[in-house]
Design a protein around this motif. Structure first.
Motif, PDB file in Angstrom:
ATOM      1  N   LEU A   1       0.397  -0.862  -0.018  1.00  0.00           N
ATOM      2  CA  LEU A   1       0.064   0.196   0.187  1.00  0.00           C
ATOM      3  C   LEU A   1       1.249   1.088   0.133  1.00  0.00           C
ATOM      4  O   LEU A   1       0.966   2.264  -0.788  1.00  0.00           O
ATOM      5  CB  LEU A   1      -0.804  -0.090   1.260  1.00  0.00           C
ATOM      6  CG  LEU A   1      -2.526  -1.300   1.234  1.00  0.00           C
ATOM      7  CD1 LEU A   1      -2.533  -1.076   2.220  1.00  0.00           C
ATOM      8  CD2 LEU A   1      -2.917  -1.184   0.237  1.00  0.00           C
ATOM      9  N   ARG A   2       2.294   0.921   0.766  1.00  0.00           N
ATOM     10  CA  ARG A   2       2.808   2.407   0.581  1.00  0.00           C
ATOM     11  C   ARG A   2       3.299   2.981  -1.000  1.00  0.00           C
ATOM     12  O   ARG A   2       3.455   4.210  -1.127  1.00  0.00           O
ATOM     13  CB  ARG A   2       4.099   2.109   1.475  1.00  0.00           C
ATOM     14  CG  ARG A   2       4.070   2.441   2.632  1.00  0.00           C
ATOM     15  CD  ARG A   2       5.495   2.053   3.571  1.00  0.00           C
ATOM     16  NE  ARG A   2       5.608   1.769   4.810  1.00  0.00           N
ATOM     17  CZ  ARG A   2       4.983   0.826   6.180  1.00  0.00           C
ATOM     18  NH1 ARG A   2       5.155  -0.097   5.391  1.00  0.00           N
ATOM     19  NH2 ARG A   2       5.001   0.912   7.659  1.00  0.00           N
ATOM     20  N   GLU A   3       3.594   2.036  -1.757  1.00  0.00           N
ATOM     21  CA  GLU A   3       4.116   2.255  -2.607  1.00  0.00           C
ATOM     22  C   GLU A   3       2.392   3.028  -3.790  1.00  0.00           C
ATOM     23  O   GLU A   3       3.103   3.519  -4.530  1.00  0.00           O
ATOM     24  CB  GLU A   3       4.773   1.617  -4.137  1.00  0.00           C
ATOM     25  CG  GLU A   3       5.147   1.695  -5.377  1.00  0.00           C
ATOM     26  CD  GLU A   3       5.988   2.754  -5.104  1.00  0.00           C
ATOM     27  OE1 GLU A   3       5.593   3.674  -6.142  1.00  0.00           O
ATOM     28  OE2 GLU A   3       6.757   3.659  -4.553  1.00  0.00           O
ATOM     29  N   LEU A   4       1.873   1.978  -3.572  1.00  0.00           N
ATOM     30  CA  LEU A   4       0.193   2.470  -3.857  1.00  0.00           C
ATOM     31  C   LEU A   4      -0.061   3.791  -4.328  1.00  0.00           C
ATOM     32  O   LEU A   4      -0.509   4.545  -4.845  1.00  0.00           O
ATOM     33  CB  LEU A   4      -0.948   1.383  -4.234  1.00  0.00           C
ATOM     34  CG  LEU A   4      -2.092   1.837  -4.527  1.00  0.00           C
ATOM     35  CD1 LEU A   4      -1.948   1.266  -5.547  1.00  0.00           C
ATOM     36  CD2 LEU A   4      -2.891   0.937  -4.080  1.00  0.00           C
ATOM     37  N   PHE A   5      -0.260   4.548  -2.273  1.00  0.00           N
ATOM     38  CA  PHE A   5      -0.314   5.274  -2.463  1.00  0.00           C
ATOM     39  C   PHE A   5       1.223   6.741  -2.663  1.00  0.00           C
ATOM     40  O   PHE A   5       0.786   8.416  -2.554  1.00  0.00           O
ATOM     41  CB  PHE A   5      -0.791   5.804  -1.412  1.00  0.00           C
ATOM     42  CG  PHE A   5      -2.128   5.257  -1.024  1.00  0.00           C
ATOM     43  CD1 PHE A   5      -2.874   5.437  -1.836  1.00  0.00           C
ATOM     44  CD2 PHE A   5      -1.881   3.927  -0.159  1.00  0.00           C
ATOM     45  CE1 PHE A   5      -4.655   5.397  -1.653  1.00  0.00           C
ATOM     46  CE2 PHE A   5      -3.830   3.365  -0.278  1.00  0.00           C
ATOM     47  CZ  PHE A   5      -4.878   4.080  -0.709  1.00  0.00           C
ATOM     48  N   ALA A   6       2.547   6.612  -2.986  1.00  0.00           N
ATOM     49  CA  ALA A   6       3.054   7.138  -3.474  1.00  0.00           C
ATOM     50  C   ALA A   6       3.426   7.771  -4.316  1.00  0.00           C
ATOM     51  O   ALA A   6       4.188   8.590  -4.339  1.00  0.00           O
ATOM     52  CB  ALA A   6       4.244   6.422  -1.782  1.00  0.00           C
ATOM     53  N   PHE A   7       3.060   6.586  -5.073  1.00  0.00           N
ATOM     54  CA  PHE A   7       3.881   7.019  -6.600  1.00  0.00           C
ATOM     55  C   PHE A   7       5.758   7.589  -6.688  1.00  0.00           C
ATOM     56  O   PHE A   7       5.969   8.553  -7.300  1.00  0.00           O
ATOM     57  CB  PHE A   7       3.051   7.870  -7.000  1.00  0.00           C
ATOM     58  CG  PHE A   7       3.092   7.835  -8.305  1.00  0.00           C
ATOM     59  CD1 PHE A   7       2.434   7.243  -9.251  1.00  0.00           C
ATOM     60  CD2 PHE A   7       3.785   9.006  -9.335  1.00  0.00           C
ATOM     61  CE1 PHE A   7       2.218   6.921 -10.650  1.00  0.00           C
ATOM     62  CE2 PHE A   7       3.479   9.429 -11.099  1.00  0.00           C
ATOM     63  CZ  PHE A   7       3.213   8.053 -10.960  1.00  0.00           C
ATOM     64  N   THR A   8       5.981   6.576  -6.522  1.00  0.00           N
ATOM     65  CA  THR A   8       7.550   6.633  -6.367  1.00  0.00           C
ATOM     66  C   THR A   8       7.620   5.562  -6.807  1.00  0.00           C
ATOM     67  O   THR A   8       9.095   5.733  -7.645  1.00  0.00           O
ATOM     68  CB  THR A   8       8.435   6.515  -5.308  1.00  0.00           C
ATOM     69  OG1 THR A   8       8.679   5.042  -4.899  1.00  0.00           O
ATOM     70  CG2 THR A   8       7.870   7.320  -3.956  1.00  0.00           C
ATOM     71  N   LYS A   9       7.342   4.439  -7.695  1.00  0.00           N
ATOM     72  CA  LYS A   9       8.411   3.413  -8.327  1.00  0.00           C
ATOM     73  C   LYS A   9       8.904   2.687  -7.988  1.00  0.00           C
ATOM     74  O   LYS A   9      10.317   3.075  -8.694  1.00  0.00           O
ATOM     75  CB  LYS A   9       7.852   3.859 -10.080  1.00  0.00           C
ATOM     76  CG  LYS A   9       7.956   2.469 -10.851  1.00  0.00           C
ATOM     77  CD  LYS A   9       6.433   1.583 -10.733  1.00  0.00           C
ATOM     78  CE  LYS A   9       6.324   0.475 -11.542  1.00  0.00           C
ATOM     79  NZ  LYS A   9       7.199  -0.570 -11.021  1.00  0.00           N
TER      80      LYS A   9
ATOM     81  N   HIS B   1      13.377  10.379 -13.224  1.00  0.00           N
ATOM     82  CA  HIS B   1      11.703   9.445 -14.137  1.00  0.00           C
ATOM     83  C   HIS B   1      12.819   9.065 -15.456  1.00  0.00           C
ATOM     84  O   HIS B   1      11.833   8.298 -15.862  1.00  0.00           O
ATOM     85  CB  HIS B   1      12.254  10.969 -15.392  1.00  0.00           C
ATOM     86  CG  HIS B   1      11.292  12.416 -14.573  1.00  0.00           C
ATOM     87  ND1 HIS B   1      12.239  13.074 -14.357  1.00  0.00           N
ATOM     88  CD2 HIS B   1      10.401  13.231 -14.735  1.00  0.00           C
ATOM     89  CE1 HIS B   1      11.397  13.880 -13.386  1.00  0.00           C
ATOM     90  NE2 HIS B   1      10.199  13.738 -13.962  1.00  0.00           N
ATOM     91  N   LEU B   2      13.772   8.584 -16.203  1.00  0.00           N
ATOM     92  CA  LEU B   2      14.138   7.678 -16.414  1.00  0.00           C
ATOM     93  C   LEU B   2      13.664   5.722 -16.013  1.00  0.00           C
ATOM     94  O   LEU B   2      13.985   5.060 -16.360  1.00  0.00           O
ATOM     95  CB  LEU B   2      15.241   7.755 -17.587  1.00  0.00           C
ATOM     96  CG  LEU B   2      15.464   8.692 -18.301  1.00  0.00           C
ATOM     97  CD1 LEU B   2      16.297   9.009 -19.405  1.00  0.00           C
ATOM     98  CD2 LEU B   2      14.704   8.086 -19.701  1.00  0.00           C
ATOM     99  N   THR B   3      14.274   6.042 -14.639  1.00  0.00           N
ATOM    100  CA  THR B   3      13.471   4.673 -13.608  1.00  0.00           C
ATOM    101  C   THR B   3      12.488   4.493 -13.122  1.00  0.00           C
ATOM    102  O   THR B   3      12.599   3.676 -12.414  1.00  0.00           O
ATOM    103  CB  THR B   3      15.938   4.891 -13.428  1.00  0.00           C
ATOM    104  OG1 THR B   3      15.430   5.109 -12.235  1.00  0.00           O
ATOM    105  CG2 THR B   3      16.839   4.715 -14.146  1.00  0.00           C
ATOM    106  N   ARG B   4      12.338   4.970 -12.885  1.00  0.00           N
ATOM    107  CA  ARG B   4      11.128   5.815 -12.068  1.00  0.00           C
ATOM    108  C   ARG B   4       9.912   6.000 -12.314  1.00  0.00           C
ATOM    109  O   ARG B   4       8.840   5.049 -12.790  1.00  0.00           O
ATOM    110  CB  ARG B   4      11.356   6.252 -10.669  1.00  0.00           C
ATOM    111  CG  ARG B   4      12.278   6.023  -9.613  1.00  0.00           C
ATOM    112  CD  ARG B   4      12.199   5.211  -8.933  1.00  0.00           C
ATOM    113  NE  ARG B   4      13.227   4.597  -7.758  1.00  0.00           N
ATOM    114  CZ  ARG B   4      13.150   4.202  -6.232  1.00  0.00           C
ATOM    115  NH1 ARG B   4      12.172   4.782  -6.160  1.00  0.00           N
ATOM    116  NH2 ARG B   4      13.714   3.924  -5.662  1.00  0.00           N
ATOM    117  N   MET B   5       9.129   7.210 -12.861  1.00  0.00           N
ATOM    118  CA  MET B   5       8.292   7.558 -13.406  1.00  0.00           C
ATOM    119  C   MET B   5       7.955   7.271 -14.419  1.00  0.00           C
ATOM    120  O   MET B   5       6.786   6.856 -14.731  1.00  0.00           O
ATOM    121  CB  MET B   5       8.031   9.312 -13.891  1.00  0.00           C
ATOM    122  CG  MET B   5       7.267  10.160 -13.249  1.00  0.00           C
ATOM    123  SD  MET B   5       7.284  11.453 -13.883  1.00  0.00           S
ATOM    124  CE  MET B   5       5.065  11.854 -14.050  1.00  0.00           C
ATOM    125  N   VAL B   6       9.077   6.523 -15.536  1.00  0.00           N
ATOM    126  CA  VAL B   6       8.479   6.408 -17.059  1.00  0.00           C
ATOM    127  C   VAL B   6       8.076   5.073 -16.588  1.00  0.00           C
ATOM    128  O   VAL B   6       7.092   4.549 -17.377  1.00  0.00           O
ATOM    129  CB  VAL B   6       9.934   6.077 -17.938  1.00  0.00           C
ATOM    130  CG1 VAL B   6      10.717   5.282 -17.274  1.00  0.00           C
ATOM    131  CG2 VAL B   6       9.162   6.225 -18.931  1.00  0.00           C
TER     132      VAL B   6
END
Length: 612
Positions: free
Chosen positions: A182-190, A463-468
Motif C-alpha cells: 500500500l505504501r507504494e500504491l499511494f506514494a507514486f515513487t515506482k 524520471h527514466l528509472t522511476r516515473m517512466v
C-alpha cells in the motif's frame, strides 16, 4: 504482442496440472485474442495468448526447438524491431528458420547466445524460456520496462506472468496485500520490482532472472550509464533526427493496420510527421486518433498544467501531414461509467486512482481497436528530453524529493483520504524520503560536471528509472486490455542513452523544453506545434464529472459496513461529496476517484489485507 504465463515446480509433475495452466492462460485472453497455446513438461508449464502482428499464420506459441541434448521452449510477448538483421546474422551462423516471425528469431538467438540474447535485441519484450538441457527457466525483460513481467517465488519454484492476474489464478499464489504494498500504491515513487501483491515482484527492466534448483538468480544486462558527450549542438540535433527517423521506420513494421496517437503536442506530432512521411513513400495514408471531451475546447480554462486545449493543434498536424484523423469524443457519463472503471481496475490489477485519465485512455484504445491493431505513441519523450514543467521549475527540481511530487504537493497528497490510523502506519513521507535517497545512489556522474549538470542528471535519471516505468505500465495495461499493441519510439534504448548523456544546456539550448527534439523534428511539424508549450495528457474540466463521482461516493457511504472503509476515511469522503463540483480542487477529485477505484478493486480481487 501477447500475454505469457507459466510456472516451474521442481518437486511436482506439472503434466498433471493442465487445468491450472489453462486457468492462468485464460486470464491473458484480452492481451492475446487471436490464439491460445500451452506447453507442459514434468517440471515446467508455459501458457500463451497471442495478438498476431507479424507472420500471422507462422508465429504460434509456445514455440520450441529440439537440440541433441534436450528441448527448449519459449513464450514471448513484444516485438524485436531488429529481427530482420538478427535473422540474417543467425542464418550466417548456420541457423535454419521455418517461419517469418520475430519470435523464432529470438528463440534461435537464445540457442546462439544463451542469456546474452537480450543484448542483441532492439525492442520491447518480456519472455520466458524453459531449457530442459539445464532444467532452468530464463526470464528476460526489455531495457526500459515497456512490457510488464511479474514472478512469484514458491516453495519449489516460481510462477510468472505478463500481469499479476495470471499468477493469482494459480492456487499456490495468495492474494495478500500488506502495508509495504500500500505504501507504494499511494506514494507514486515506482519502487523497482514493486508489486502491490505480497510475495510478488516485477522482473526489473534490463534484467535476466534465472530459476534453477539452486534458487533464483538475477543479472542486470542494461542500465543508464554516464558517458561524456562530445557532439556539438548541430551534430546532436542531426543525431537525434537520424535516430528518430530510423526508430519510427522500424516501429511501423507490421502485417496489420497501424496508426498514431495524436495529442497535438510536440511528442506525438513528431511521431505523426515522421510516420506519415514514411507511409507516403509506400503509397499509404496515415491514420491518427485523439481523445477529447464534449465542450472542452469551447469552455477551456487554463490551469497550472495546461495553457491551451489540444484540438486546434491536432487539426494543424492532421492538415499538414494529410492523415485520416478521428476524434474520440467522451462525456462525463462515459468517463464515470462503473463498468468502465471496473474494466480499467481489472486491466491494471491495482486501484490506481487516475480517474478520467485512465478511463479516457481505455475508451480511446477501445475505439481505435475497431480499426487498427498497432498504434505508435509519444509516451516517454518528456522523461527522455526533459519536458515536464517541473524540470524547469527551480524549486521543484532542487527539492529533496522526487520532482513530480514537489511540483504540486497539494495534488500529490495521495494519502489524504486514508483513515488516520492507516496513514500513520504507512508513513508515506518517510517512505518517499527513503525511496528518494535510494534512487540517488544509483546515479553515475561525469567527473568535473557542474553542480547544475549533476543535479539535472539526477533529475533525468529519476524520471527514466522511476516515473517512466509507471506510465509505461499504465499504457500497456489499458491498450492490451482491448487487444491493441502500442509502440513507444521514444523508449528505443539507443535514443535514451544518447539523449541522457547530452548536457542539460544542450537539452535546453534555445531556452525552451525539449530543444533537441523540437529542432530535430521541426521539418515535419506545423509552426503552431513547434512553438507550443508542454501540455500533458488531457483531463476533462466538465464539473459534471466531479458531480457523477460524488453521486457514486454517496452510494458507498450508504453501505455502513463496506470493506473500503478499512482504508478510506468515512468522514473525509462525507465531506468530499458535499463540495461544490464546479469549484472542486484537484486533490478532492483525485481522492474521489481513488476511493471508487479501491471499492471496485476490493470487490473484484477480494484481497486479504494485512494492515497490522
Amino acid at each position: 504482442m501477447c500475454g505469457i504465463t507459466g510456472w516451474v515446480s521442481f518437486d511436482a509433475d506439472l503434466r498433471k496440472r493442465q487445468e491450472d495452466l489453462d486457468a492462468m492462460t485464460a486470464t491473458m485472453a484480452c492481451r492475446g485474442p487471436d490464439d491460445s497455446g500451452t506447453w507442459v513438461d514434468e517440471h515446467a508449464a508455459l501458457g500463451h495468448r497471442r495478438l498476431a502482428i507479424i507472420d500471422l499464420p507462422g508465429g504460434r506459441q509456445p514455440m520450441s526447438v529440439r537440440t541433441p541434448n534436450g528441448e527448449i521452449a519459449m513464450v514471448y510477448s513484444g516485438e524485436a524491431y531488429n529481427f530482420g538483421e538478427l535473422r540474417a546474422e543467425l542464418e550466417g551462423l548456420g541457423h535454419k528458420f521455418e517461419t517469418d516471425s520475430d519470435t523464432e528469431v529470438v528463440l534461435h538467438g537464445y540457442l546462439q547466445w544463451g542469456e546474452g540474447v537480450a543484448e542483441h535485441l532492439n525492442g520491447m519484450y518480456a519472455f520466458a524460456i524453459w531449457d530442459t538441457r539445464d532444467q532452468k527457466l530464463v526470464m528476460i525483460r526489455d531495457r526500459m520496462g515497456i512490457k510488464p513481467f511479474y514472478f512469484y517465488p514458491t516453495r519449489d519454484g516460481v510462477l510468472f506472468g505478463s500481469e499479476p492476474k495470471a499468477i493469482l489464478a494459480n492456487p499456490s499464489a495468495r492474494r495478500v496485500v500488506d502495508l509495504d504494498g500500500l505504501r507504494e500504491l499511494f506514494a507514486f515513487t515506482k519502487q523497482p520490482g514493486w508489486s502491490l501483491w505480497k510475495g510478488m515482484s516485477e522482473v526489473e527492466p534490463g534484467t535476466v532472472v534465472r530459476v534453477d534448483r539452486d534458487g533464483i538468480h538475477t543479472h542486470t544486462y542494461w542500465k543508464l550509464e554516464a558517458r561524456e558527450h562530445t557532439d556539438d549542438q548541430e551534430t546532436s540535433v542531426a543525431k537525434v533526427r537520424e535516430l528518430m527517423t530510423d526508430i519510427v521506420h522500424r516501429q511501423l513494421v507490421a502485417d496489420v493496420p497501424r496508426c498514431v496517437l495524436l495529442s497535438g503536442g510536440l511528442d506525438s506530432s513528431a511521431i505523426t510527421g515522421l510516420a506519415a512521411a514514411r507511409l507516403a513513400e509506400e503509397g499509404e495514408q496515415l491514420r491518427t486518433f485523439s481523445v477529447d471531451f464534449f465542450g472542452q475546447e469551447e469552455n477551456f480554462k487554463p490551469d497550472e498544467m495546461r495553457d491551451t486545449p489540444d484540438s486546434p493543434y491536432i487539426r494543424d498536424v492532421a492538415k499538414l501531414v494529410g492523415s485520416s484523423h478521428q476524434d474520440v469524443m467522451l462525456d462525463p457519463a462515459a468517463l464515470t461509467d462503473p463498468q468502465v472503471r471496473r474494466a480499467v481496475v481489472t486491466a491494471r490489477d491495482i486501484p490506481a486512482g487516475m480517474g478520467d485519465m485512465d478511463t479516457s485512455l481505455y475508451l480511446l484504445f477501445k475505439a481505435i481497436r475497431g480499426e487498427s491493431t498497432v498504434a505508435l505513441s509519444g509516451e516517454s519523450a518528456d522523461e527522455v528530453f526533459g519536458g515536464y514543467r517541473w524540470f524547469h521549475d527551480e524549486t521543484a527540481r532542487n527539492a529533496e524529493t522526487f520532482p513530480w511530487l514537489a511540483f504540486n504537493t497539494g495534488v500529490h497528497d495521495r494519502g489524504a483520504l486514508l483513515r488516520g490510523e492507516l496513514a500513520a502506519k504507512l508513513d508515506l513521507d518517510g517512505y518517499i524520503a527513503d525511496q528518494y535517497r535510494t534512487a540517488l545512489t544509483e546515479v553515475e556522474h561525469i567527473d568535473g560536471a557542474s553542480p547544475e549538470e549533476r543535479r539535472m542528471r539526477e533529475v533525468c535519471h529519476l524520471h527514466l528509472t522511476r516515473m517512466v516505468r509507471a506510465l509505461l505500465d499504465r499504457k500497456d495495461r489499458a491498450s492490451m486490455a482491448v487487444g491493441l499493441e502500442v509502440r513507444v519510439p521514444f523508449c528505443d534504448h539507443r535514443l535514451v542513452e544518447y539523449v541522457y548523456n547530452t548536457p542539460w544546456s544542450l537539452k535546453t539550448f534555445d531556452g525552451r523544453e525539449k530543444s533537441l527534439l523540437r529542432h530535430a523534428t521541426k521539418h515535419v511539424l506545423p509552426q503552431s506545434v513547434a512553438d507550443r508549450v508542454k501540455s500533458p495528457y488531457p483531463s476533462t474540466q466538465d464539473p459534471g464529472y466531479a458531480s457523477a463521482l460524488q453521486q457514486q461516493a454517496k452510494e458507498l457511504l450508504a453501505g455502513a459496513n463496506d470493506d473500503v472503509f478499512q482504508l478510506v476515511d468515512r468522514n473525509w469522503l462525507a465531506g468530499a461529496v458535499e463540495t461544490d463540483p464546479s469549484t472542486m480542487d484537484a486533490l478532492t477529485r483525485h481522492g474521489l476517484d481513488r476511493a471508487l477505484d479501491l471499492y471496485h478493486w476490493l470487490d473484484i480481487y477480494q484481497p486479504e489485507l494485512e494492515l497490522g
